[in-house]
Design an enzyme around this catalytic site. Structure first.
Site, short mmCIF file in Angstrom:
data_model
loop_
_atom_site.label_atom_id
_atom_site.label_comp_id
_atom_site.label_asym_id
_atom_site.label_seq_id
_atom_site.Cartn_x
_atom_site.Cartn_y
_atom_site.Cartn_z
N GLY A 13 -79.83 22.18 -41.62
CA GLY A 13 -79.28 21.71 -40.35
C GLY A 13 -80.33 20.96 -39.56
N TYR A 155 -68.96 33.63 -34.15
CA TYR A 155 -70.37 33.25 -34.04
C TYR A 155 -71.24 34.49 -33.81
CZ TYR A 155 -74.32 30.33 -32.46
OH TYR A 155 -75.54 29.71 -32.32
N LYS A 159 -74.19 35.79 -36.28
CA LYS A 159 -75.58 35.85 -35.83
C LYS A 159 -76.15 37.26 -35.89
CE LYS A 159 -76.42 31.51 -35.01
NZ LYS A 159 -77.30 30.78 -35.96
#
Length: 254
Positions: A13, A155, A159
């Site tokens: 990324g 998310y 995480k």
């Protein structure tokens, strides 16, 4: 002499944002860097800029981190072109925010796939080299959202999952000279957080101001703040640190 002279780092990324800042910092510390991104042309452009700025070897590589064959090809390419692999930064990530009752299965799978499956596949491919050479560094990108954040069930789960993944790999790979740590950013000025502002119906500046006031240091974070923490974990200075998650959030969760 740089702290990472002779090392090769792969950052996922990495075309922009935290990934690009991390690749730039590792290159400045002496590493050869490979910038992996779904957008190969953007990764190559950022790599070209880094090579020019810090006179380092930098390449762009295209791959979907959810695709095992693409991941293996990417790692093989990095080893062939840069002469090895010593550092992996699992930074690739996406958001698909929504409240649970509106959160689609597709958006759940996309976020879990990029963050968790991506880190799993990248780490599995990289550890083959790390174990063989009895040295390696893996740094995973978690987030303060791991502690819970409205509209981010997918998310947050991903995480926090990365924190468990980090501790487990630290246990498994430590005997082979490999350390595994995580960095959990707070609010950082990126395209992703600008998109969050749009979703909330406010301007990026308004979101930054609110976020700055929530932090004891009274400012928001920037990609370089996160890159600095990652660079520490990637260095020999952190050789006795493993299985840790460092929150880099200006004290926002204190």
């Amino acid at each position: 002499m740089g702290a990472l002279d002779g090392r090769v780092a792969l950052v996922t990324g990495a075309a922009r944002g935290i990934g690009a800042a991390t690749a730039r910092r590792l290159a400045a510390d002496g590493a050869k860097v490979a910038l992996l991104d779904l957008d190969e042309s953007a990764a190559a452009a950022t790599a070209k800029d880094i090579a020019s700025e810090v006179s380092a070897d930098a390449i762009g590589v295209g791959a979907d981190v959810r695709d095992p064959e693409a991941v293996q090809r990417a790692v093989d390419t990095v080893v062939e072109r840069l002469g090895g692999l010593h550092i992996l930064v699992n930074n690739a990530g996406v958001t698909r925010d929504n409240l649970l009752f509106k959160l689609s299965e597709e958006d759940w799978d996309t976020v879990i796939g990029v963050h968790l499956k991506g880190a799993y596949l990248m780490s599995k491919a990289a550890q083959q080299h790390f174990v063989a050479q009895k040295h390696g560094r893996i740094v995973n990108l978690s987030s303060v959202s791991a502690l819970g954040n409205r509209g981010q069930a997918n998310y947050s789960a991903a995480k926090m999952g990365l924190q468990g993944f980090t501790r487990t790999l630290a246990i498994e790979l430590g005997p082979f000279g490999v350390t595994v740590n995580a960095v959990a950013p707070g609010f950082v000025v990126t395209e992703m957080t600008d998109a969050t502002a749009a979703r909330l119906g406010i301007t990026p500046d308004q979101l930054r101001e609110v976020s700055a006031q929530a932090a004891p240091v009274r400012r928001v974070g920037y990609p370089d703040d996160i890159a600095n923490a990652i660079a520490f974990f990637a260095s020999d200075a952190a050789s006795f640190v493993t299985g840790q998650t460092l929150y880099v959030d200006g004290g926002a969760k204190l």
